[in-house]
Design a protein around this motif. Sequence first.
Motif, short mmCIF file in Angstrom:
data_model
loop_
_atom_site.label_atom_id
_atom_site.label_comp_id
_atom_site.label_asym_id
_atom_site.label_seq_id
_atom_site.Cartn_x
_atom_site.Cartn_y
_atom_site.Cartn_z
N SER A 1 8.00 -23.18 -0.82
CA SER A 1 7.41 -23.56 -1.37
C SER A 1 6.02 -23.18 -2.82
O SER A 1 5.65 -23.78 -3.50
CB SER A 1 5.63 -24.25 -0.41
OG SER A 1 4.96 -22.51 0.02
N GLU A 2 5.49 -21.73 -2.64
CA GLU A 2 5.19 -20.88 -3.84
C GLU A 2 6.41 -21.40 -4.53
O GLU A 2 6.19 -21.22 -6.17
CB GLU A 2 5.25 -19.90 -3.66
CG GLU A 2 4.21 -19.36 -1.92
CD GLU A 2 3.92 -19.76 -0.48
OE1 GLU A 2 4.16 -19.41 0.28
OE2 GLU A 2 5.69 -19.78 -0.67
N ILE A 3 7.84 -21.49 -4.39
CA ILE A 3 9.03 -21.74 -6.05
C ILE A 3 8.66 -22.70 -5.93
O ILE A 3 9.03 -22.58 -7.46
CB ILE A 3 10.40 -20.81 -4.84
CG1 ILE A 3 10.46 -19.47 -4.49
CG2 ILE A 3 11.10 -20.88 -5.69
CD1 ILE A 3 10.59 -18.69 -5.62
N SER A 4 8.88 -23.86 -5.29
CA SER A 4 8.43 -25.11 -5.93
C SER A 4 7.31 -25.31 -6.35
O SER A 4 7.71 -25.80 -7.67
CB SER A 4 8.74 -26.07 -4.67
OG SER A 4 7.67 -25.94 -4.01
N LEU A 5 6.17 -24.06 -6.16
CA LEU A 5 4.94 -24.55 -7.25
C LEU A 5 4.83 -23.54 -8.45
O LEU A 5 4.31 -24.22 -8.99
CB LEU A 5 4.17 -24.29 -6.44
CG LEU A 5 3.82 -25.54 -5.51
CD1 LEU A 5 2.58 -25.01 -4.70
CD2 LEU A 5 3.71 -26.56 -6.02
N ASP A 6 6.13 -22.80 -8.57
CA ASP A 6 6.27 -22.08 -10.16
C ASP A 6 4.79 -21.03 -9.48
O ASP A 6 4.35 -20.50 -10.88
CB ASP A 6 6.37 -22.55 -11.13
CG ASP A 6 7.03 -20.77 -12.37
OD1 ASP A 6 7.62 -20.75 -11.81
OD2 ASP A 6 6.56 -21.58 -13.15
N GLU A 7 4.54 -20.65 -8.15
CA GLU A 7 3.49 -19.96 -7.89
C GLU A 7 3.24 -18.90 -7.36
O GLU A 7 3.06 -17.73 -6.13
CB GLU A 7 2.06 -20.77 -7.08
CG GLU A 7 1.60 -21.59 -8.18
CD GLU A 7 0.77 -21.29 -9.67
OE1 GLU A 7 1.04 -20.54 -10.08
OE2 GLU A 7 0.16 -21.79 -10.83
N HIS A 8 4.72 -18.15 -7.65
CA HIS A 8 5.41 -17.28 -6.99
C HIS A 8 5.47 -15.87 -6.98
O HIS A 8 5.64 -14.75 -6.23
CB HIS A 8 7.23 -17.50 -6.25
CG HIS A 8 8.46 -17.33 -7.55
ND1 HIS A 8 9.06 -16.33 -8.67
CD2 HIS A 8 8.31 -18.53 -8.34
CE1 HIS A 8 9.06 -16.84 -9.30
NE2 HIS A 8 9.10 -17.86 -9.61
N HIS A 9 5.22 -15.55 -8.29
CA HIS A 9 4.50 -14.20 -9.27
C HIS A 9 6.12 -13.19 -8.69
O HIS A 9 5.49 -12.04 -7.98
CB HIS A 9 4.15 -13.61 -8.30
CG HIS A 9 2.20 -14.69 -8.72
ND1 HIS A 9 1.49 -14.33 -10.01
CD2 HIS A 9 2.41 -15.23 -7.63
CE1 HIS A 9 0.82 -15.23 -9.21
NE2 HIS A 9 0.95 -16.09 -8.38
N ASP A 10 7.23 -13.90 -8.41
CA ASP A 10 8.46 -12.63 -8.74
C ASP A 10 8.93 -11.91 -6.93
O ASP A 10 9.45 -10.93 -7.27
CB ASP A 10 8.43 -11.97 -9.48
CG ASP A 10 9.01 -12.09 -11.18
OD1 ASP A 10 9.34 -13.59 -11.63
OD2 ASP A 10 8.15 -12.05 -12.09
N VAL A 11 7.82 -12.87 -6.30
CA VAL A 11 7.94 -12.88 -4.84
C VAL A 11 8.88 -12.98 -3.88
O VAL A 11 8.85 -14.34 -3.72
CB VAL A 11 6.11 -12.23 -4.37
CG1 VAL A 11 6.78 -11.89 -2.50
CG2 VAL A 11 6.06 -11.91 -5.05
N ASP A 12 9.81 -12.57 -3.45
CA ASP A 12 10.77 -13.28 -1.83
C ASP A 12 10.24 -14.61 -1.15
O ASP A 12 9.29 -14.21 -1.26
CB ASP A 12 12.42 -13.22 -2.00
CG ASP A 12 11.15 -11.97 -1.22
OD1 ASP A 12 11.68 -12.56 0.43
OD2 ASP A 12 11.03 -10.62 -1.11
N GLU A 13 11.31 -15.62 -1.06
CA GLU A 13 10.16 -16.33 -0.34
C GLU A 13 10.21 -16.08 1.03
O GLU A 13 8.92 -16.49 1.87
CB GLU A 13 11.00 -17.99 -0.02
CG GLU A 13 11.89 -18.41 -1.20
CD GLU A 13 13.36 -19.89 -0.48
OE1 GLU A 13 12.62 -20.79 -1.57
OE2 GLU A 13 13.65 -19.29 -0.07
#
Length: 453
Positions: A292-304
């Motif tokens: 979900s964070e990747i899809s929102l581009d709110e992952h801060h370079d942290v893996d799923e």
Amino acid sequence: MNLKCTVNKTTFHFKSVRDILAKANEEKSGDFLGGIAATTATERVAAKLCLANLTLRDIYENPVIPYEKDEVTRAIYDGLDSSVYKSISLMTVGELREYILQSGTQQRELLTLSGGLTSEMIAAVGKLMSNMDLVYAAKKIRVEASCNTTIGSPGTLAFRNQPNHPTDSIEGILASTKEGLSFGSGDAVIGVNPVEDNIENFTKITNALHELVNKYKIPTQTCVLAHVTTQMQALEKGVPVDLVFQSLAGTESANSTFGITVPMLDEAYAMAQRLCVSKGPNFLYFETGQGSEISLDEHHDVDEMTLEARCYGLARRYHPFMLNNVSGFIGPETIYSGREVIRADLEDLFMGKMHGLPMGIAPCYTNHMKADQNDQEIGTMLCAMAGSNYFMGVPGGDDCMLSYQDTSYHDDATIREILGLRPLSEFERWLESYGIMQNGFLTTSAGDASIFT
């Protein structure tokens, strides 16, 4: 702290603990999309070797998102049992894996250990496990929770009866609910995802479900999965709410796109304890999902996977009755194939249990993924072997409102029989009173929803 490793005469230099965690992860399309995945199998092996030799203190001192910048990090660290952490801080991630997988290590030791582990530590040890390791480790932990019924008791497998409808038709929702009940599905919760998220529609569906439960004296709980703010309004108006629901993400910025904050969840939790009509003491229901964070581009370079673990770190702040993943729900940009979703489901179940949560699984997929019914059934069987508290029950396995595939009412009954598991005890007695089940098996009346007309 060593951030490099040599494999096959090639030395790999990693930038940070966050980088090692990302590159040690099993293949996930979302990590490739985010540009943080290992580019070769050799690099992944090097990252795993490097990760195995990090101490828990190394991970503690290097959260993937700094404490001062993210409220999810703060919630995880503020809830940590510092005395337990200090006693294990010099243990390496590899040593932690060996301890968890020792045949003599039991639930009591693991749940005590859990209190001193940050979510990144739990994700780290999961990255060093094979699929069988994850099943074996998760199987050791059984977490119970109580709302109107008690979920997670040994020898049981519960199901969420999910009677979603594309127009929120009350007649359609109730017809689907009755079909699920006739197959023995609904002891975890009768939970509806509403199309329209407003107080009027929430109240209409909630009242209809409560009337059904009261009419047939069904020992369960109901939940309408609207936004938490809608449910808070309903609680203030005296609507009969059993469980308060919310989807969670693993970063503060992703949660902000969901319209939630930790103070808001704190307020909802306090209101639920005060105003829910169920017995409790566990009143919250959460859903999460890798990507979900990747899809929102709110992952801060942290893996799923690490971000998913952080969701569980936030969730345990609220002692929920239920929590399940929906890691196959988004699509191929985050989880591409059946192989990836099976792996994600096993990771999620282990990590959730290792956080001390009453964990369920939605081994779901979408039609534009490279996955099919066989993949889903393999994932379901493995997660059932690993001791998932519950699965979903969807008519025909195809949610006509959310447009994705999940476990069907028939799958629910099959898994119980394969593994010799039973419904929650109160619910089984209720099923027997309607002639739907006898001695742990469905009768010829199963599937006949006219029982309830």
